[in-house]
Design an enzyme around this catalytic site. Structure first.
Site, PDB file in Angstrom:
ATOM      1  N   ARG A 137      13.505   3.292  -0.840  1.00 56.55           N
ATOM      2  CA  ARG A 137      12.271   3.862  -1.157  1.00 56.55           C
ATOM      3  C   ARG A 137      12.373   4.187  -2.562  1.00 56.55           C
ATOM      4  NH1 ARG A 137       7.692   7.527   1.926  1.00 56.55           N
ATOM      5  NH2 ARG A 137       6.853   6.132  -0.160  1.00 56.55           N
TER       6      ARG A 137
ATOM      7  N   GLU B  65       1.829 -11.371  -2.787  1.00 54.43           N
ATOM      8  CA  GLU B  65      -0.166 -12.477  -3.192  1.00 54.43           C
ATOM      9  C   GLU B  65      -0.700 -11.677  -4.201  1.00 54.43           C
ATOM     10  OE1 GLU B  65       1.960 -10.119  -1.191  1.00 54.43           O
ATOM     11  OE2 GLU B  65       0.725  -7.876  -2.759  1.00 54.43           O
TER      12      GLU B  65
ATOM     13  N   GLY C 101       0.939  -1.008   0.271  1.00 56.78           N
ATOM     14  CA  GLY C 101       0.488   0.430  -0.414  1.00 56.78           C
ATOM     15  C   GLY C 101       0.764   1.106   0.063  1.00 56.78           C
ATOM     16  N   GLU C 102       0.361   2.633   0.833  1.00 52.81           N
ATOM     17  CA  GLU C 102       1.249   3.310   0.599  1.00 52.81           C
ATOM     18  C   GLU C 102       2.183   3.404   1.767  1.00 52.81           C
ATOM     19  OE1 GLU C 102       3.397   5.290  -1.139  1.00 52.81           O
ATOM     20  OE2 GLU C 102       2.693   4.271  -2.392  1.00 52.81           O
ATOM     21  N   SER C 103       3.222   3.717   1.940  1.00 58.28           N
ATOM     22  CA  SER C 103       3.336   3.461   3.287  1.00 58.28           C
ATOM     23  C   SER C 103       3.855   4.590   4.619  1.00 58.28           C
ATOM     24  CB  SER C 103       5.394   2.760   3.766  1.00 58.28           C
ATOM     25  OG  SER C 103       5.694   4.215   2.816  1.00 58.28           O
TER      26      SER C 103
ATOM     27  N   CYS D 199       6.044  -4.767   0.983  1.00 53.72           N
ATOM     28  CA  CYS D 199       6.526  -3.976   0.234  1.00 53.72           C
ATOM     29  C   CYS D 199       6.732  -2.601   0.964  1.00 53.72           C
ATOM     30  CB  CYS D 199       5.419  -3.743  -0.730  1.00 53.72           C
ATOM     31  SG  CYS D 199       6.226  -2.395  -2.591  1.00 53.72           S
TER      32      CYS D 199
ATOM     33  N   ILE E  99       6.712  -3.420  -7.447  1.00 53.74           N
ATOM     34  CA  ILE E  99       5.622  -2.786  -7.874  1.00 53.74           C
ATOM     35  C   ILE E  99       6.401  -1.085  -6.821  1.00 53.74           C
ATOM     36  CG2 ILE E  99       3.657  -0.908  -7.211  1.00 53.74           C
ATOM     37  CD1 ILE E  99       2.391  -4.202  -8.240  1.00 53.74           C
ATOM     38  N   ARG E 100       6.702   0.171  -7.786  1.00 48.53           N
ATOM     39  CA  ARG E 100       7.544   0.842  -6.804  1.00 48.53           C
ATOM     40  C   ARG E 100       8.083   0.316  -5.441  1.00 48.53           C
ATOM     41  NH1 ARG E 100       5.772   6.162  -7.743  1.00 48.53           N
ATOM     42  NH2 ARG E 100       6.005   6.084  -5.228  1.00 48.53           N
TER      43      ARG E 100
ATOM     44  N   HIS F 120       5.877  -8.518  -4.042  1.00 49.98           N
ATOM     45  CA  HIS F 120       3.871  -8.931  -3.456  1.00 49.98           C
ATOM     46  C   HIS F 120       4.420 -10.446  -4.850  1.00 49.98           C
ATOM     47  CE1 HIS F 120       2.838  -4.702  -2.690  1.00 49.98           C
ATOM     48  NE2 HIS F 120       3.704  -4.709  -4.192  1.00 49.98           N
TER      49      HIS F 120
END
Lengths: 189, 295
Positions: A106, A172, A47-49, A79, A134-135, A170
């Site tokens: 990051r 998942e 998600g976004e940390s 992530c 992903i990023r 990821h």
């Protein structure tokens, strides 16, 4: 029966629940300090940390998670979860649980255009693992207690420190259950 | 080992990472920082927020690449930007400067009255608006990695977003009970690719993430849309047209996470100051409607 919580403040929660259900384990979203008390292991999803970190402090989950970790509850961060577990985040001030003795970089691969799929070798796994980044961040400067499980040229992408594991990719989002199985084995022991 | 960039998994995957979060429209570096500090999962960089596009009129285009780059330099969260419907050259520019997500948006003045962008040709993911299931599946067929309701942008009025979300959910439920031969007919009715209609039946949802957008102005609006099945929220004019953007932004973030806990939504709704004034949809001239652009 084993019950695994997925921190459900923001991010790809349902994908982890789906993977764990395929492994026959009860998986529940967790959002409150009380929820954190009633699980055997915790996944902090992608998600976004910055978003997850702020909500974790604002709604008093950071301390609950740290207390459970001190009691030995296994945690797996993917992530954003890796960033949130790390003691040091290079060039950024943001909330963290500071449970893993590594420095995290990051967006280590670049922006979304550099997000990618590739096969990686993981220590102890008998075949390559198809990993989706992903990023994604990477970890560097591991402390003496950290076991490096997989690396790419940019840095460490899968690691373990006692009962806590973190991956910058990821599992998942893929089909392969091996990483989730690895985490369940830590909970089981 | 070999690396594959811009795959379906990687494009749809970024949208999955945004789930449960709030994407905020920003038109300056300062606003972008406020949005990030308030807990936004991404920002949408644009020159004017929809409420101002309505006011100013004329042709609304992609933002100045310099503004987008400046915003990319000050925040660590993903940066999205809008292009006109069908304007693939604007999209090429955004891909060249490295934005994380492109919104092919009805908020801007359409550049092509017939064709949307062929989004498969890009390695950056696209999000597109939809008012119903057929529209959503046509956009996914063209390569969109994420869908949002259209709502009626820049109005501060939730009614259209509610209509569009309910309609999409209702159509998905209907497909669940259809036989294979009924699916052929349904695909024709929806003017949507048959394989995607089959996929919706199998999954019980869209094959990509579906957010709510257009008219969200309060924490209660965010909670409502999440309870109707949205997987996250776009807020356009609702934050930076209000009297206390920082506090309102934090409140909408909290309400999106705790959408099913009315006590928390109540608490964060206190003392937010003035909302954006808003527009009654019935008072909008048909020419002023943005949602009808690009079916």
């Amino acid at each position: 029966m084993m019950k695994v919580g997925i921190l459900a403040l923001q991010g790809n929660v349902s994908e982890h629940i789906y993977m764990l259900k395929r492994l026959g384990v009860e998986a529940v979203p967790v959002k409150t300090p009380l929820d954190i008390m009633n699980i055997n292991g915790l996944i902090i999803p992608g998600g976004e940390s910055t978003t997850i970190g702020r909500l974790m402090e604002r709604f008093d989950l950071a301390n609950s998670i740290k207390n459970r970790a001190a009691e030995g509850m296994p945690i797996y961060g993917t992530c954003a979860g890796m960033i949130l577990l790390s003691k040091r985040i290079r060039d950024h001030e943001q909330p963290s649980l500071a449970l893993l003795d590594v420095t995290v970089l990051r967006n280590a691969f670049g922006r979304q255009g550099d997000s990618m799929e590739t096969d990686i070798d993981i220590k102890g796994f008998d075949s390559p693992f198809h990993a989706i980044f992903i990023r994604a961040p990477v970890a560097v400067e591991p402390g003496p207690e950290v076991e490096v499980l997989a690396s790419v040229p940019e840095g460490i992408v899968f690691l373990r420190e006692k009962k806590i594991i973190a991956s910058s990719f990821h599992p998942e989002l893929g089909e392969d259950l091996k990483v989730h199985k690895y985490f369940l084995d830590i909970i089981g022991n | 080992m070999e690396r594959a960039l811009g795959t379906i998994k990687v494009k749809r995957g970024l949208a999955q990472m945004l789930k449960g979060g709030v994407i905020m429209d920003v038109s300056s570096v300062e606003q972008a920082k406020i949005a990030e500090e308030a807990g936004a999962v991404a920002v949408m960089a644009l020159e004017r927020i929809p409420a101002d596009i309505r006011k100013v009129g004329g042709v609304a285009r992609m933002a100045d690449p310099k503004l987008i780059k400046d915003i990319m330099n000050v925040v660590t969260i993903p940066v999205m930007a809008k292009v006109r419907i069908g304007h693939f050259a604007e999209a090429q520019i955004l891909e060249a400067i490295g934005v994380d997500f492109i919104d092919e948006s009805e908020v801007l003045t359409p550049a092509d009255e017939t064709h949307h962008i062929n989004k498969w040709g890009f390695k950056i993911p696209f999000v597109c608006g939809a008012r119903n299931l057929g529209e959503a599946l046509r956009r996914i067929g063209e390569g969109a990695a994420m869908i949002r309701t259209k709502g009626e942008p820049g109005t501060g009025n939730i009614v259209e977003a509610v209509r569009h979300m309910r309609l999409v959910m209702d159509e998905i439920r209907k497909i669940q009970n259809m036989t294979e031969e009924e699916l052929f007919e349904e695909a024709k009715e929806l003017a949507a690719p048959l394989d995607l209609v089959r996929e919706v039946k199998a999954l019980g949802k869209l094959p990509v993430v579906n957010f709510a957008a257009g008219g969200i102005a309060t924490p209660a609006d965010a909670s409502l849309m999440m309870q109707l099945g949205a997987e996250g929220i776009f807020v356009g004019s609702g934050i930076f047209k209000s009297s206390n953007p920082r506090k309102r932004a934090e409140a909408i973030v909290a309400a999106t996470t705790y959408f099913n806990d009315p006590r928390i939504v109540a608490k964060v709704s206190e003392e937010l100051g003035e909302e954006m004034p808003g527009i009654d949809i019935r008072e909008l001239q048909e020419e002023a409607m943005m949602q009808v652009r690009g079916e």
